[in-house]
Design a protein around this motif. Structure first.
Motif, PDB file in Angstrom:
ATOM      1  N   VAL A 210       0.844  -1.203   0.000  1.00 17.80           N
ATOM      2  CA  VAL A 210       0.000   0.000   0.000  1.00 17.80           C
ATOM      3  C   VAL A 210       0.877   1.250   0.000  1.00 17.80           C
ATOM      4  O   VAL A 210       0.616   2.210  -0.741  1.00 17.80           O
ATOM      5  CB  VAL A 210      -0.960  -0.002   1.206  1.00 17.80           C
ATOM      6  CG1 VAL A 210      -1.698   1.334   1.319  1.00 17.80           C
ATOM      7  CG2 VAL A 210      -1.970  -1.139   1.083  1.00 17.80           C
ATOM      8  N   GLU A 211       1.923   1.242   0.804  1.00 19.99           N
ATOM      9  CA  GLU A 211       2.840   2.392   0.824  1.00 19.99           C
ATOM     10  C   GLU A 211       3.535   2.558  -0.522  1.00 19.99           C
ATOM     11  O   GLU A 211       3.724   3.687  -1.006  1.00 19.99           O
ATOM     12  CB  GLU A 211       3.872   2.216   1.935  1.00 19.99           C
ATOM     13  CG  GLU A 211       3.329   2.460   3.327  1.00 19.99           C
ATOM     14  CD  GLU A 211       2.760   3.868   3.491  1.00 19.99           C
ATOM     15  OE1 GLU A 211       3.362   4.830   2.963  1.00 19.99           O
ATOM     16  OE2 GLU A 211       1.701   3.999   4.123  1.00 19.99           O
ATOM     17  N   ALA A 212       3.915   1.452  -1.143  1.00 19.31           N
ATOM     18  CA  ALA A 212       4.559   1.521  -2.450  1.00 19.31           C
ATOM     19  C   ALA A 212       3.601   2.091  -3.501  1.00 19.31           C
ATOM     20  O   ALA A 212       4.010   2.859  -4.381  1.00 19.31           O
ATOM     21  CB  ALA A 212       5.051   0.129  -2.860  1.00 19.31           C
ATOM     22  N   LEU A 213       2.335   1.723  -3.405  1.00 15.15           N
ATOM     23  CA  LEU A 213       1.337   2.278  -4.320  1.00 15.15           C
ATOM     24  C   LEU A 213       1.214   3.784  -4.138  1.00 15.15           C
ATOM     25  O   LEU A 213       1.147   4.533  -5.121  1.00 15.15           O
ATOM     26  CB  LEU A 213      -0.021   1.601  -4.082  1.00 15.15           C
ATOM     27  CG  LEU A 213      -0.174   0.190  -4.640  1.00 15.15           C
ATOM     28  CD1 LEU A 213      -1.412  -0.473  -4.048  1.00 15.15           C
ATOM     29  CD2 LEU A 213      -0.273   0.213  -6.160  1.00 15.15           C
ATOM     30  N   ARG A 214       1.197   4.252  -2.895  1.00 17.46           N
ATOM     31  CA  ARG A 214       1.098   5.687  -2.642  1.00 17.46           C
ATOM     32  C   ARG A 214       2.284   6.434  -3.247  1.00 17.46           C
ATOM     33  O   ARG A 214       2.118   7.507  -3.839  1.00 17.46           O
ATOM     34  CB  ARG A 214       1.015   5.933  -1.133  1.00 17.46           C
ATOM     35  CG  ARG A 214      -0.313   5.518  -0.515  1.00 17.46           C
ATOM     36  CD  ARG A 214      -0.272   5.562   1.006  1.00 17.46           C
ATOM     37  NE  ARG A 214      -1.570   5.208   1.563  1.00 17.46           N
ATOM     38  CZ  ARG A 214      -1.750   4.761   2.805  1.00 17.46           C
ATOM     39  NH1 ARG A 214      -0.705   4.629   3.621  1.00 17.46           N
ATOM     40  NH2 ARG A 214      -2.966   4.458   3.229  1.00 17.46           N
ATOM     41  N   GLU A 215       3.463   5.879  -3.097  1.00 16.91           N
ATOM     42  CA  GLU A 215       4.644   6.529  -3.672  1.00 16.91           C
ATOM     43  C   GLU A 215       4.567   6.536  -5.195  1.00 16.91           C
ATOM     44  O   GLU A 215       4.885   7.543  -5.845  1.00 16.91           O
ATOM     45  CB  GLU A 215       5.903   5.806  -3.207  1.00 16.91           C
ATOM     46  CG  GLU A 215       6.194   5.964  -1.723  1.00 16.91           C
ATOM     47  CD  GLU A 215       7.417   5.185  -1.289  1.00 16.91           C
ATOM     48  OE1 GLU A 215       8.149   4.678  -2.167  1.00 16.91           O
ATOM     49  OE2 GLU A 215       7.641   5.069  -0.067  1.00 16.91           O
ATOM     50  N   ALA A 216       4.125   5.419  -5.765  1.00 16.52           N
ATOM     51  CA  ALA A 216       4.060   5.312  -7.218  1.00 16.52           C
ATOM     52  C   ALA A 216       3.035   6.279  -7.807  1.00 16.52           C
ATOM     53  O   ALA A 216       3.255   6.844  -8.884  1.00 16.52           O
ATOM     54  CB  ALA A 216       3.729   3.877  -7.618  1.00 16.52           C
ATOM     55  N   LEU A 217       1.926   6.473  -7.122  1.00 17.46           N
ATOM     56  CA  LEU A 217       0.907   7.400  -7.619  1.00 17.46           C
ATOM     57  C   LEU A 217       1.497   8.769  -7.883  1.00 17.46           C
ATOM     58  O   LEU A 217       1.271   9.377  -8.941  1.00 17.46           O
ATOM     59  CB  LEU A 217      -0.235   7.518  -6.604  1.00 17.46           C
ATOM     60  CG  LEU A 217      -1.132   6.307  -6.384  1.00 17.46           C
ATOM     61  CD1 LEU A 217      -2.097   6.561  -5.230  1.00 17.46           C
ATOM     62  CD2 LEU A 217      -1.911   5.963  -7.650  1.00 17.46           C
ATOM     63  N   ASN A 218       2.251   9.271  -6.940  1.00 16.05           N
ATOM     64  CA  ASN A 218       2.809  10.619  -7.082  1.00 16.05           C
ATOM     65  C   ASN A 218       3.985  10.657  -8.042  1.00 16.05           C
ATOM     66  O   ASN A 218       4.155  11.630  -8.779  1.00 16.05           O
ATOM     67  CB  ASN A 218       3.214  11.142  -5.701  1.00 16.05           C
ATOM     68  CG  ASN A 218       2.000  11.511  -4.854  1.00 16.05           C
ATOM     69  OD1 ASN A 218       1.226  12.385  -5.207  1.00 16.05           O
ATOM     70  ND2 ASN A 218       1.830  10.818  -3.735  1.00 16.05           N
ATOM     71  N   GLU A 219       4.794   9.593  -8.082  1.00 17.87           N
ATOM     72  CA  GLU A 219       5.926   9.574  -9.003  1.00 17.87           C
ATOM     73  C   GLU A 219       5.457   9.526 -10.454  1.00 17.87           C
ATOM     74  O   GLU A 219       5.992  10.229 -11.319  1.00 17.87           O
ATOM     75  CB  GLU A 219       6.832   8.382  -8.685  1.00 17.87           C
ATOM     76  CG  GLU A 219       7.600   8.538  -7.382  1.00 17.87           C
ATOM     77  CD  GLU A 219       8.571   7.399  -7.145  1.00 17.87           C
ATOM     78  OE1 GLU A 219       9.078   6.834  -8.140  1.00 17.87           O
ATOM     79  OE2 GLU A 219       8.826   7.076  -5.971  1.00 17.87           O
ATOM     80  N   VAL A 220       4.454   8.711 -10.732  1.00 21.35           N
ATOM     81  CA  VAL A 220       3.925   8.615 -12.095  1.00 21.35           C
ATOM     82  C   VAL A 220       3.249   9.919 -12.489  1.00 21.35           C
ATOM     83  O   VAL A 220       3.350  10.364 -13.643  1.00 21.35           O
ATOM     84  CB  VAL A 220       2.953   7.421 -12.205  1.00 21.35           C
ATOM     85  CG1 VAL A 220       2.181   7.452 -13.517  1.00 21.35           C
ATOM     86  CG2 VAL A 220       3.721   6.106 -12.076  1.00 21.35           C
TER      87      VAL A 220
END
Length: 263
Positions: A210-220
């Protein structure tokens, strides 16, 4: 386990559907689970409860009516659209461009359209807006359930209904992608705001993912600003589930004055 993902909520046109799928694919490539992007092949309430759901988007109304007990909140998008403030959004009250109505109060005895019984933006906030104006639980002469916000807009434009409440993000996309439809309706008001449509994951998804998804959302989002602009995405907020209690408050305020359903 093979994870699945889908974004079923803001695919207003085929072009937007393609953009959302590409954006989601980029998010998943950063997180790197074995995950398939799918078209929900079942009623959404069942799909959102799938134990292998890695990421999807739901409406706040079903989220507060049982779904929150079975899923995790990933984040809430912040959209650049009239009617949005941070991670909160409202609905636009629309009538036909040539209709005689200038306010919601003037629509007494008119015909209403709404998308679904379990929609916050199309039903719940609409009910809340009408509640102070209703008499003995009644305000409209007829109420039509259309199945979608686009269906409600078309019902108004085609004179099968006089007023509808449209998610302001959906309405902004309609103005972008379907200007001919947008020109056939006219705004006459705005509903109370509430938290926007959350991105969710199954309760089985590990916290680290879930934390990795949150980071990926903003990076993408940052990697392709032009796409973010087309999708009207400004960023993502991580809201506590308690923020979504505002949706129940709106429901309860309408019920407290005897207006339990659109009528």
């Amino acid at each position: 386990m093979t994870w699945i993902a889908a974004l079923p909520m803001y695919n207003v046109t085929p072009a937007l559907d393609f953009e959302w799928r590409e954006w989601l694919a980029d998010v998943l490539r950063m997180v790197k689970p074995a995950c398939r992007i799918v078209e929900p092949d079942e009623e959404l309430h069942g799909f959102w409860r799938r134990p292998n759901l890695l990421i999807s988007q739901t409406c706040g109304y079903p989220f507060m009516h049982g779904l929150h007990e079975q899923v995790q909140l990933i984040a809430t998008p912040r959209f650049d659209a009239p009617g949005c403030e941070g991670a909160h959004y409202s609905s636009v009250l629309v009538t036909r461009a040539d209709a005689p109505f200038d306010t919601l109060a003037a629509c007494r005895g008119a015909r209403a359209a709404y998308n679904q019984d379990d929609s916050n933006s199309g039903m719940n906030v609409f009910r809340h807006a009408v509640a102070p104006l209703a008499r003995a639980g009644l305000f409209f002469s007829a109420v039509l359930r259309t199945g979608s916000h686009l269906g409600s807009l078309r019902a108004v434009a085609e004179n099968r209904a006089d007023i509808a409440a449209i998610d302001c993000v959906t309405f902004a996309f309609v103005c972008d992608e379907m200007p001919e439809l947008a020109r056939q309706v006219r705004r006459i008001g705005t509903t109370a705001p509430s938290p926007g449509l959350p991105l969710i994951a199954s309760g089985t998804v590990p916290p680290a993912t879930v934390e990795a998804l949150r980071e990926a959302l903003n990076e993408v989002l940052a990697a392709q600003p032009e796409r973010a602009k087309r999708l009207r995405l400004q960023g993502f907020s991580v809201l506590p589930s308690s923020d979504y209690e505002r949706i129940e408050e709106l429901e309860n305020e309408a019920r407290a004055v005897g207006y339990t359903r659109l009528a």
